[in-house]
Design an enzyme around this catalytic site. Structure first.
Site, PDB file in Angstrom:
ATOM      1  N   LEU A   1       0.813  -1.223   0.000  1.00 52.44           N
ATOM      2  CA  LEU A   1       0.000   0.000   0.000  1.00 52.44           C
ATOM      3  C   LEU A   1       0.844   1.271   0.000  1.00 52.44           C
ATOM      4  O   LEU A   1       0.336   2.368   0.224  1.00 52.44           O
ATOM      5  CB  LEU A   1      -0.958  -0.013   1.192  1.00 52.44           C
ATOM      6  CG  LEU A   1      -1.891  -1.229   1.225  1.00 52.44           C
ATOM      7  CD1 LEU A   1      -2.734  -1.214   2.483  1.00 52.44           C
ATOM      8  CD2 LEU A   1      -2.759  -1.291  -0.016  1.00 52.44           C
ATOM      9  N   CYS A   2       2.115   1.124  -0.271  1.00 54.38           N
ATOM     10  CA  CYS A   2       3.042   2.250  -0.292  1.00 54.38           C
ATOM     11  C   CYS A   2       2.963   2.960  -1.645  1.00 54.38           C
ATOM     12  O   CYS A   2       2.955   2.316  -2.689  1.00 54.38           O
ATOM     13  CB  CYS A   2       4.443   1.698  -0.052  1.00 54.38           C
ATOM     14  SG  CYS A   2       5.624   2.898   0.491  1.00 54.38           S
ATOM     15  N   HIS A   3       2.902   4.286  -1.619  1.00 54.66           N
ATOM     16  CA  HIS A   3       2.846   5.062  -2.860  1.00 54.66           C
ATOM     17  C   HIS A   3       4.199   5.059  -3.572  1.00 54.66           C
ATOM     18  O   HIS A   3       5.233   5.159  -2.911  1.00 54.66           O
ATOM     19  CB  HIS A   3       2.478   6.520  -2.562  1.00 54.66           C
ATOM     20  CG  HIS A   3       1.097   6.697  -2.048  1.00 54.66           C
ATOM     21  ND1 HIS A   3       0.792   6.591  -0.714  1.00 54.66           N
ATOM     22  CD2 HIS A   3      -0.066   6.969  -2.683  1.00 54.66           C
ATOM     23  CE1 HIS A   3      -0.505   6.793  -0.545  1.00 54.66           C
ATOM     24  NE2 HIS A   3      -1.052   7.024  -1.727  1.00 54.66           N
TER      25      HIS A   3
ATOM     26  N   MET B   1       8.919   4.739   4.928  1.00 50.44           N
ATOM     27  CA  MET B   1       9.059   3.355   4.462  1.00 50.44           C
ATOM     28  C   MET B   1      10.284   3.196   3.564  1.00 50.44           C
ATOM     29  O   MET B   1      10.957   2.169   3.599  1.00 50.44           O
ATOM     30  CB  MET B   1       7.798   2.888   3.744  1.00 50.44           C
ATOM     31  CG  MET B   1       6.566   2.824   4.637  1.00 50.44           C
ATOM     32  SD  MET B   1       6.833   1.936   6.192  1.00 50.44           S
ATOM     33  CE  MET B   1       7.305   0.320   5.611  1.00 50.44           C
ATOM     34  N   GLU B   2      10.583   4.209   2.786  1.00 52.20           N
ATOM     35  CA  GLU B   2      11.759   4.162   1.919  1.00 52.20           C
ATOM     36  C   GLU B   2      13.038   4.128   2.749  1.00 52.20           C
ATOM     37  O   GLU B   2      13.966   3.369   2.443  1.00 52.20           O
ATOM     38  CB  GLU B   2      11.747   5.343   0.951  1.00 52.20           C
ATOM     39  CG  GLU B   2      10.703   5.241  -0.141  1.00 52.20           C
ATOM     40  CD  GLU B   2       9.255   5.431   0.314  1.00 52.20           C
ATOM     41  OE1 GLU B   2       8.363   5.062  -0.457  1.00 52.20           O
ATOM     42  OE2 GLU B   2       9.018   5.931   1.434  1.00 52.20           O
TER      43      GLU B   2
ATOM     44  N   ASP C   1      23.732 -11.517   3.064  1.00 47.30           N
ATOM     45  CA  ASP C   1      23.875 -12.334   1.856  1.00 47.30           C
ATOM     46  C   ASP C   1      25.337 -12.492   1.455  1.00 47.30           C
ATOM     47  O   ASP C   1      25.781 -13.587   1.112  1.00 47.30           O
ATOM     48  CB  ASP C   1      23.077 -11.721   0.711  1.00 47.30           C
ATOM     49  CG  ASP C   1      23.193 -12.528  -0.566  1.00 47.30           C
ATOM     50  OD1 ASP C   1      22.922 -13.750  -0.528  1.00 47.30           O
ATOM     51  OD2 ASP C   1      23.562 -11.952  -1.602  1.00 47.30           O
TER      52      ASP C   1
END
Length: 158
Positions: free
Chosen positions: A76-78, A114-115, A129
């Site tokens: 739901l992130c733009h 969020m970014e 990793d």
């Protein structure tokens, strides 16, 4: 702080928040994450003797790329037009860990928290990793928002 989940509508369904009517403002967010590891693993990273190459450079690029792809990962992130993404990595040998910090900026209608969180998280995952061949029990922890500026909710700082 609000007591309402903005991504849940009156019927209880998840939806993308409509930001059409929101004002464009300068927005900025900072986040951090840590990855703990054995001192020997950290020494390999710091000395540049890791067989996969420059771990910090790769993690930095991965974090930047991840910030740009956040809306592809978080449902739901733009999608945002980021104007700055910075990822910094700091070896902390006294704690056998790496601290990752991120900064995201833009002029827009929604925040960049969020970014920033995604950038720090993916940089930590990239270190994992690249180093998992020599150590599988590394721990990624303390992923958190440090600061946010701009928008209706104003300034937040840990």
């Amino acid at each position: 702080m609000s007591n309402v989940f903005t991504h849940i509508n009156a019927d209880g369904n998840a939806h993308m928040v409509d930001v059409t009517e929101k004002a464009v403002t300068e927005r900025e967010a900072r986040a951090e994450a840590f990855i703990e590891m054995a001192s020997t693993t950290l020494e390999m990273i710091m000395s540049g003797s890791h067989h996969k190459g420059d771990v910090f450079a790769t993690a930095r690029i991965a974090g930047i790329q991840a910030a740009k792809k956040t809306s592809d990962l978080i449902p739901l992130c733009h999608p945002l037009m980021l104007t700055k993404v910075e990822v910094d990595l700091e070896a902390q040998p006294e704690h056998n860990r790496v601290r990752i910090t991120s900064l995201c900026k833009l002029s827009g209608k929604t925040g960049v928290e969020m970014e920033a969180l995604t950038a720090a998280s993916v940089a930590a995952l990239t270190i994992y990793d690249m180093c998992k061949a020599v150590q599988k029990d590394m721990v990624i922890s303390q992923v958190r928002l440090l600061e946010k500026r701009g928008g209706k909710s104003g300034h937040f700082k840990v």
